[in-house]
Design a protein around this motif. Structure first.
Motif, PDB file in Angstrom:
ATOM      1  N   GLN A  47       0.851  -1.197   0.000  1.00  0.00           N
ATOM      2  CA  GLN A  47       0.000   0.000   0.000  1.00  0.00           C
ATOM      3  C   GLN A  47       0.884   1.243   0.000  1.00  0.00           C
ATOM      4  OE1 GLN A  47      -2.358   0.006   3.633  1.00  0.00           O
ATOM      5  NE2 GLN A  47      -0.968  -1.504   4.485  1.00  0.00           N
ATOM      6  N   PRO A  48       0.440   2.297  -0.692  1.00  0.00           N
ATOM      7  CA  PRO A  48       1.261   3.515  -0.769  1.00  0.00           C
ATOM      8  C   PRO A  48       1.151   4.344   0.507  1.00  0.00           C
ATOM      9  CG  PRO A  48      -0.754   3.821  -2.019  1.00  0.00           C
ATOM     10  CD  PRO A  48      -0.785   2.409  -1.494  1.00  0.00           C
ATOM     11  N   LEU A  49       2.126   4.209   1.412  1.00  0.00           N
ATOM     12  CA  LEU A  49       2.090   4.954   2.671  1.00  0.00           C
ATOM     13  C   LEU A  49       2.678   6.356   2.532  1.00  0.00           C
ATOM     14  CD1 LEU A  49       3.138   2.098   5.132  1.00  0.00           C
ATOM     15  CD2 LEU A  49       0.830   2.853   4.507  1.00  0.00           C
ATOM     16  N   GLU A  50       3.588   6.560   1.558  1.00  0.00           N
ATOM     17  CA  GLU A  50       4.205   7.870   1.361  1.00  0.00           C
ATOM     18  C   GLU A  50       3.990   8.417  -0.041  1.00  0.00           C
ATOM     19  OE1 GLU A  50       8.318   7.623   2.520  1.00  0.00           O
ATOM     20  OE2 GLU A  50       7.830   7.183   4.605  1.00  0.00           O
ATOM     21  N   ALA A  51       3.812   7.536  -1.013  1.00  0.00           N
ATOM     22  CA  ALA A  51       3.632   7.953  -2.407  1.00  0.00           C
ATOM     23  C   ALA A  51       2.157   8.240  -2.680  1.00  0.00           C
ATOM     24  CB  ALA A  51       4.119   6.857  -3.355  1.00  0.00           C
ATOM     25  N   PRO A  52       1.863   9.186  -3.588  1.00  0.00           N
ATOM     26  CA  PRO A  52       0.467   9.455  -3.923  1.00  0.00           C
ATOM     27  C   PRO A  52      -0.183   8.303  -4.700  1.00  0.00           C
ATOM     28  CG  PRO A  52       1.936  10.870  -5.208  1.00  0.00           C
ATOM     29  CD  PRO A  52       2.785  10.124  -4.240  1.00  0.00           C
ATOM     30  N   ALA A  53       0.633   7.470  -5.381  1.00  0.00           N
ATOM     31  CA  ALA A  53       0.071   6.374  -6.164  1.00  0.00           C
ATOM     32  C   ALA A  53       1.115   5.292  -6.399  1.00  0.00           C
ATOM     33  CB  ALA A  53      -0.432   6.897  -7.515  1.00  0.00           C
ATOM     34  N   ILE A  54       0.627   4.064  -6.563  1.00  0.00           N
ATOM     35  CA  ILE A  54       1.468   2.941  -6.969  1.00  0.00           C
ATOM     36  C   ILE A  54       0.737   2.227  -8.096  1.00  0.00           C
ATOM     37  CG2 ILE A  54       2.592   2.596  -4.737  1.00  0.00           C
ATOM     38  CD1 ILE A  54       0.652   0.251  -4.236  1.00  0.00           C
ATOM     39  N   LYS A  55       1.502   1.463  -8.895  1.00  0.00           N
ATOM     40  CA  LYS A  55       0.859   0.619  -9.896  1.00  0.00           C
ATOM     41  C   LYS A  55       1.784  -0.523 -10.283  1.00  0.00           C
ATOM     42  CE  LYS A  55       1.758   3.809 -13.765  1.00  0.00           C
ATOM     43  NZ  LYS A  55       1.101   4.574 -14.816  1.00  0.00           N
ATOM     44  N   TRP A  56       1.167  -1.607 -10.714  1.00  0.00           N
ATOM     45  CA  TRP A  56       1.884  -2.776 -11.194  1.00  0.00           C
ATOM     46  C   TRP A  56       1.879  -2.722 -12.716  1.00  0.00           C
ATOM     47  CZ3 TRP A  56       4.305  -5.983  -7.834  1.00  0.00           C
ATOM     48  CH2 TRP A  56       3.902  -5.943  -6.490  1.00  0.00           C
ATOM     49  N   VAL A  57       3.063  -2.852 -13.325  1.00  0.00           N
ATOM     50  CA  VAL A  57       3.165  -2.770 -14.780  1.00  0.00           C
ATOM     51  C   VAL A  57       4.062  -3.892 -15.302  1.00  0.00           C
ATOM     52  CG1 VAL A  57       2.806  -0.262 -14.829  1.00  0.00           C
ATOM     53  CG2 VAL A  57       5.129  -1.163 -14.720  1.00  0.00           C
ATOM     54  N   ALA A  58       3.824  -4.297 -16.546  1.00  0.00           N
ATOM     55  CA  ALA A  58       4.727  -5.234 -17.206  1.00  0.00           C
ATOM     56  C   ALA A  58       6.051  -4.512 -17.430  1.00  0.00           C
ATOM     57  CB  ALA A  58       4.134  -5.687 -18.531  1.00  0.00           C
ATOM     58  N   PRO A  59       7.188  -5.215 -17.337  1.00  0.00           N
ATOM     59  CA  PRO A  59       8.480  -4.543 -17.510  1.00  0.00           C
ATOM     60  C   PRO A  59       8.564  -3.693 -18.777  1.00  0.00           C
ATOM     61  CG  PRO A  59       8.841  -6.735 -16.658  1.00  0.00           C
ATOM     62  CD  PRO A  59       7.371  -6.622 -16.962  1.00  0.00           C
ATOM     63  N   VAL A  60       7.987  -4.148 -19.886  1.00  0.00           N
ATOM     64  CA  VAL A  60       8.045  -3.382 -21.138  1.00  0.00           C
ATOM     65  C   VAL A  60       7.315  -2.040 -21.009  1.00  0.00           C
ATOM     66  CG1 VAL A  60       6.016  -4.432 -22.231  1.00  0.00           C
ATOM     67  CG2 VAL A  60       7.909  -3.589 -23.642  1.00  0.00           C
ATOM     68  N   GLN A  61       6.322  -1.956 -20.141  1.00  0.00           N
ATOM     69  CA  GLN A  61       5.558  -0.721 -19.951  1.00  0.00           C
ATOM     70  C   GLN A  61       6.364   0.356 -19.218  1.00  0.00           C
ATOM     71  OE1 GLN A  61       2.161  -2.868 -18.106  1.00  0.00           O
ATOM     72  NE2 GLN A  61       0.903  -1.659 -19.518  1.00  0.00           N
ATOM     73  N   LEU A  62       7.448  -0.036 -18.567  1.00  0.00           N
ATOM     74  CA  LEU A  62       8.285   0.944 -17.863  1.00  0.00           C
ATOM     75  C   LEU A  62       8.854   1.981 -18.828  1.00  0.00           C
ATOM     76  CD1 LEU A  62      10.212  -1.480 -15.484  1.00  0.00           C
ATOM     77  CD2 LEU A  62       8.461   0.179 -14.812  1.00  0.00           C
ATOM     78  N   HIS A  63       9.086   1.582 -20.087  1.00  0.00           N
ATOM     79  CA  HIS A  63       9.624   2.517 -21.086  1.00  0.00           C
ATOM     80  C   HIS A  63       8.706   3.716 -21.311  1.00  0.00           C
ATOM     81  CE1 HIS A  63      12.989  -0.026 -22.279  1.00  0.00           C
ATOM     82  NE2 HIS A  63      12.165  -1.050 -22.295  1.00  0.00           N
ATOM     83  N   GLY A  64       7.398   3.539 -21.118  1.00  0.00           N
ATOM     84  CA  GLY A  64       6.435   4.604 -21.356  1.00  0.00           C
ATOM     85  C   GLY A  64       6.192   5.509 -20.168  1.00  0.00           C
ATOM     86  N   LEU A  65       6.829   5.220 -19.032  1.00  0.00           N
ATOM     87  CA  LEU A  65       6.627   6.033 -17.829  1.00  0.00           C
ATOM     88  C   LEU A  65       7.705   7.102 -17.712  1.00  0.00           C
ATOM     89  CD1 LEU A  65       5.865   3.253 -15.175  1.00  0.00           C
ATOM     90  CD2 LEU A  65       4.229   4.686 -16.403  1.00  0.00           C
ATOM     91  N   GLU A  66       7.333   8.245 -17.148  1.00  0.00           N
ATOM     92  CA  GLU A  66       8.326   9.278 -16.836  1.00  0.00           C
ATOM     93  C   GLU A  66       9.000   8.866 -15.538  1.00  0.00           C
ATOM     94  OE1 GLU A  66       7.481  13.461 -17.244  1.00  0.00           O
ATOM     95  OE2 GLU A  66       5.610  12.962 -18.268  1.00  0.00           O
ATOM     96  N   MET A  67      10.317   8.575 -15.631  1.00  0.00           N
ATOM     97  CA  MET A  67      11.074   8.088 -14.483  1.00  0.00           C
ATOM     98  C   MET A  67      12.315   8.949 -14.280  1.00  0.00           C
ATOM     99  SD  MET A  67      10.767   3.951 -15.048  1.00  0.00           S
ATOM    100  CE  MET A  67      11.047   3.485 -13.333  1.00  0.00           C
TER     101      MET A  67
END
Length: 135
Positions: free
Chosen positions: A100-120
């Protein structure tokens, strides 16, 4: 040449039973706010990296992880202002508790390939391809 202070940070690629990776969103009021990252944080002076990660996962996600369940995966090295960041990424497939997100405003589960589309953050980006190969 002036010595550079190295900042060690640990992070976990939590992998669920479907092979998805957990990412959390950085709070808006922090540096790089709104970007998606692997959960983790700074290694405190005198603290072993694995113990720092266990502490951070408990604080940020409310889960308990055994040291034996943390597998060193890869690292990234990135300049960060006056300091230099070394990010150590561990893979973890087993934990106790409900994420559960205790400090972050949001969490999500993604397939590793989907990480490329996230702003990191810049230090997290080079880890994506390595993580894809390991999962």
């Amino acid at each position: 040449m002036n010595p550079v202070q190295t900042l060690f940070v640990v992070a976990a690629a939590l992998i669920d039973g479907d092979g998805r990776v957990l990412v959390q969103q950085r709070p808006a009021d922090k540096s790089m706010g709104g970007l998606w990252e692997f959960p983790g944080g700074k290694v405190e002076p005198g603290e072993a990296p694995e113990m720092a990660l266990i502490r951070e996962l408990r604080e940020e996600l409310g889960i308990d992880v055994e040291r034996a369940c943390l597998a060193p995966a890869c690292f990234a090295s990135e300049p960060l202002g006056e300091k230099h960041l070394v990010l150590l990424l561990y893979i973890c497939r087993k934990w106790r508790g409900i994420v559960q997100p205790l400090e972050a405003p949001a969490i999500k589960w993604v397939a590793p390939v989907q990480l490329h589309g996230l702003e990191m953050p810049p230090a997290d980006r080079p880890l994506i391809a390595l993580l894809e190969a390991l999962v």
